[in-house]
Scaffold this motif. Structure first.
Motif, PDB file in Angstrom:
ATOM      1  N   LYS A   1     -16.157   6.306  -0.604  1.00 62.76           N
ATOM      2  CA  LYS A   1     -15.406   5.045  -0.670  1.00 62.76           C
ATOM      3  C   LYS A   1     -14.787   4.851  -2.051  1.00 62.76           C
ATOM      4  CE  LYS A   1     -15.915   0.114   0.209  1.00 62.76           C
ATOM      5  NZ  LYS A   1     -16.808  -0.964   0.608  1.00 62.76           N
ATOM      6  N   GLU A   2     -15.535   5.176  -3.089  1.00 60.71           N
ATOM      7  CA  GLU A   2     -15.036   5.023  -4.454  1.00 60.71           C
ATOM      8  C   GLU A   2     -13.880   5.979  -4.741  1.00 60.71           C
ATOM      9  OE1 GLU A   2     -16.517   5.175  -9.112  1.00 60.71           O
ATOM     10  OE2 GLU A   2     -17.993   5.416  -7.519  1.00 60.71           O
ATOM     11  N   ILE A   3     -13.999   7.210  -4.259  1.00 59.33           N
ATOM     12  CA  ILE A   3     -12.922   8.186  -4.464  1.00 59.33           C
ATOM     13  C   ILE A   3     -11.643   7.719  -3.763  1.00 59.33           C
ATOM     14  CG2 ILE A   3     -12.143  10.546  -3.970  1.00 59.33           C
ATOM     15  CD1 ILE A   3     -15.105  11.401  -4.261  1.00 59.33           C
ATOM     16  N   LYS A   4     -11.758   7.285  -2.513  1.00 61.79           N
ATOM     17  CA  LYS A   4     -10.588   6.805  -1.769  1.00 61.79           C
ATOM     18  C   LYS A   4      -9.948   5.615  -2.464  1.00 61.79           C
ATOM     19  CE  LYS A   4     -12.158   8.383   2.738  1.00 61.79           C
ATOM     20  NZ  LYS A   4     -12.598   8.034   4.078  1.00 61.79           N
ATOM     21  N   GLN A   5     -10.778   4.709  -2.959  1.00 61.56           N
ATOM     22  CA  GLN A   5     -10.283   3.521  -3.639  1.00 61.56           C
ATOM     23  C   GLN A   5      -9.543   3.895  -4.923  1.00 61.56           C
ATOM     24  OE1 GLN A   5     -13.307   0.681  -4.627  1.00 61.56           O
ATOM     25  NE2 GLN A   5     -11.881  -0.717  -5.610  1.00 61.56           N
ATOM     26  N   ARG A   6     -10.117   4.793  -5.703  1.00 62.36           N
ATOM     27  CA  ARG A   6      -9.476   5.218  -6.953  1.00 62.36           C
ATOM     28  C   ARG A   6      -8.137   5.900  -6.700  1.00 62.36           C
ATOM     29  NH1 ARG A   6     -13.216   7.042 -11.789  1.00 62.36           N
ATOM     30  NH2 ARG A   6     -14.688   5.336 -11.756  1.00 62.36           N
TER      31      ARG A   6
ATOM     32  N   MET B   1       3.695   9.412   5.502  1.00 62.35           N
ATOM     33  CA  MET B   1       2.351   8.936   5.811  1.00 62.35           C
ATOM     34  C   MET B   1       2.036   7.766   4.876  1.00 62.35           C
ATOM     35  SD  MET B   1      -1.292  11.064   5.624  1.00 62.35           S
ATOM     36  CE  MET B   1      -0.644  12.408   6.573  1.00 62.35           C
ATOM     37  N   GLU B   2       1.433   6.754   5.416  1.00 66.80           N
ATOM     38  CA  GLU B   2       1.046   5.580   4.630  1.00 66.80           C
ATOM     39  C   GLU B   2       0.030   6.004   3.568  1.00 66.80           C
ATOM     40  OE1 GLU B   2      -1.461   2.279   3.636  1.00 66.80           O
ATOM     41  OE2 GLU B   2      -2.081   3.416   5.381  1.00 66.80           O
ATOM     42  N   ARG B   3       0.150   5.436   2.388  1.00 65.40           N
ATOM     43  CA  ARG B   3      -0.647   5.898   1.242  1.00 65.40           C
ATOM     44  C   ARG B   3      -2.150   5.740   1.424  1.00 65.40           C
ATOM     45  NH1 ARG B   3       2.957   4.457  -4.102  1.00 65.40           N
ATOM     46  NH2 ARG B   3       4.760   5.648  -3.433  1.00 65.40           N
ATOM     47  N   LYS B   4      -2.574   4.662   2.045  1.00 61.80           N
ATOM     48  CA  LYS B   4      -4.009   4.469   2.255  1.00 61.80           C
ATOM     49  C   LYS B   4      -4.558   5.548   3.206  1.00 61.80           C
ATOM     50  CE  LYS B   4      -7.333   0.805   2.825  1.00 61.80           C
ATOM     51  NZ  LYS B   4      -7.548  -0.626   2.943  1.00 61.80           N
ATOM     52  N   LYS B   5      -3.783   5.862   4.239  1.00 54.24           N
ATOM     53  CA  LYS B   5      -4.187   6.913   5.177  1.00 54.24           C
ATOM     54  C   LYS B   5      -4.189   8.268   4.477  1.00 54.24           C
ATOM     55  CE  LYS B   5      -3.102   9.089   9.544  1.00 54.24           C
ATOM     56  NZ  LYS B   5      -2.150   9.304  10.600  1.00 54.24           N
ATOM     57  N   LEU B   6      -3.180   8.518   3.639  1.00 56.97           N
ATOM     58  CA  LEU B   6      -3.117   9.761   2.888  1.00 56.97           C
ATOM     59  C   LEU B   6      -4.328   9.896   1.970  1.00 56.97           C
ATOM     60  CD1 LEU B   6      -1.742  12.354   1.938  1.00 56.97           C
ATOM     61  CD2 LEU B   6      -0.337  10.955   0.397  1.00 56.97           C
ATOM     62  N   ALA B   7      -4.689   8.819   1.279  1.00 60.27           N
ATOM     63  CA  ALA B   7      -5.863   8.848   0.397  1.00 60.27           C
ATOM     64  C   ALA B   7      -7.121   9.178   1.187  1.00 60.27           C
ATOM     65  CB  ALA B   7      -6.022   7.513  -0.319  1.00 60.27           C
ATOM     66  N   SER B   8      -7.251   8.608   2.360  1.00 61.40           N
ATOM     67  CA  SER B   8      -8.418   8.849   3.201  1.00 61.40           C
ATOM     68  C   SER B   8      -8.474  10.297   3.675  1.00 61.40           C
ATOM     69  CB  SER B   8      -8.393   7.900   4.398  1.00 61.40           C
ATOM     70  OG  SER B   8      -9.503   8.114   5.223  1.00 61.40           O
ATOM     71  N   GLU B   9      -7.369  10.798   4.212  1.00 57.59           N
ATOM     72  CA  GLU B   9      -7.327  12.182   4.700  1.00 57.59           C
ATOM     73  C   GLU B   9      -7.511  13.183   3.565  1.00 57.59           C
ATOM     74  OE1 GLU B   9      -4.242  13.416   7.344  1.00 57.59           O
ATOM     75  OE2 GLU B   9      -4.280  11.539   8.452  1.00 57.59           O
ATOM     76  N   LEU B  10      -6.885  12.904   2.447  1.00 58.69           N
ATOM     77  CA  LEU B  10      -6.995  13.782   1.288  1.00 58.69           C
ATOM     78  C   LEU B  10      -8.430  13.846   0.784  1.00 58.69           C
ATOM     79  CD1 LEU B  10      -5.305  15.410  -0.786  1.00 58.69           C
ATOM     80  CD2 LEU B  10      -5.185  13.323  -2.120  1.00 58.69           C
ATOM     81  N   THR B  11      -9.074  12.696   0.683  1.00 57.56           N
ATOM     82  CA  THR B  11     -10.467  12.647   0.229  1.00 57.56           C
ATOM     83  C   THR B  11     -11.372  13.407   1.183  1.00 57.56           C
ATOM     84  OG1 THR B  11     -10.086  10.513  -0.828  1.00 57.56           O
ATOM     85  CG2 THR B  11     -12.369  11.121  -0.409  1.00 57.56           C
ATOM     86  N   ASP B  12     -11.250  13.132   2.471  1.00 60.18           N
ATOM     87  CA  ASP B  12     -12.096  13.807   3.462  1.00 60.18           C
ATOM     88  C   ASP B  12     -11.918  15.325   3.402  1.00 60.18           C
ATOM     89  OD1 ASP B  12     -12.967  11.309   4.270  1.00 60.18           O
ATOM     90  OD2 ASP B  12     -11.658  11.217   6.024  1.00 60.18           O
ATOM     91  N   PHE B  13     -10.668  15.770   3.334  1.00 61.10           N
ATOM     92  CA  PHE B  13     -10.381  17.201   3.287  1.00 61.10           C
ATOM     93  C   PHE B  13     -10.935  17.836   2.013  1.00 61.10           C
ATOM     94  CE2 PHE B  13      -7.592  20.742   2.046  1.00 61.10           C
ATOM     95  CZ  PHE B  13      -7.701  21.550   3.170  1.00 61.10           C
ATOM     96  N   CYS B  14     -10.679  17.217   0.879  1.00 55.12           N
ATOM     97  CA  CYS B  14     -11.102  17.793  -0.403  1.00 55.12           C
ATOM     98  C   CYS B  14     -12.615  17.767  -0.582  1.00 55.12           C
ATOM     99  CB  CYS B  14     -10.405  17.080  -1.550  1.00 55.12           C
ATOM    100  SG  CYS B  14      -8.638  17.473  -1.655  1.00 55.12           S
ATOM    101  N   LEU B  15     -13.285  16.786  -0.032  1.00 54.47           N
ATOM    102  CA  LEU B  15     -14.744  16.773  -0.080  1.00 54.47           C
ATOM    103  C   LEU B  15     -15.326  17.855   0.832  1.00 54.47           C
ATOM    104  CD1 LEU B  15     -15.535  12.968  -0.206  1.00 54.47           C
ATOM    105  CD2 LEU B  15     -15.986  14.648  -1.995  1.00 54.47           C
TER     106      LEU B  15
END
Length: 91
Positions: A27-32, A1-15
């Motif tokens: 947005k800040e969490i995904k960016q970090r 999985m592409e890292r930007k997509k992984l960051a997005s999915e991971l953030t959404d799931f964990c939130l």
């Protein structure tokens, strides 16, 4: 999985599950996370934090959790061994 997509999915799931602190914006969490994906220590810490916090939750999509943790582990292995992880290959 592409890292930007992984960051997005991971953030959404964990939130959604309450694993991540919500004092920061999505947005800040995904960016970090995206910015720190090149640091093996950060990725290891992220994996460990998610595992520890997820153990305390009763109502969690374990299938999605396992999928995201597996993707994070691939990122960690790629960073540690400096080569893309290929699944299904024999030693």
């Amino acid at each position: 999985m592409e890292r930007k997509k992984l960051a997005s999915e991971l953030t959404d799931f964990c939130l959604a599950c309450g694993i991540f602190n919500t004092t920061y914006g999505v947005k800040e969490i995904k960016q970090r996370i995206t910015e720190q994906f090149d640091d093996v220590v950060f990725v290891e810490g992220l994996i460990n934090m998610i595992i520890v916090k997820a153990k305390k939750l009763e109502d969690i999509d374990t299938g999605k959790l396992v999928e995201l943790l597996a993707e994070l582990e691939k990122v960690r292995l790629e960073l540690e061994y400096k080569t893309p992880v290929k699944t299904g290959e024999k030693c």
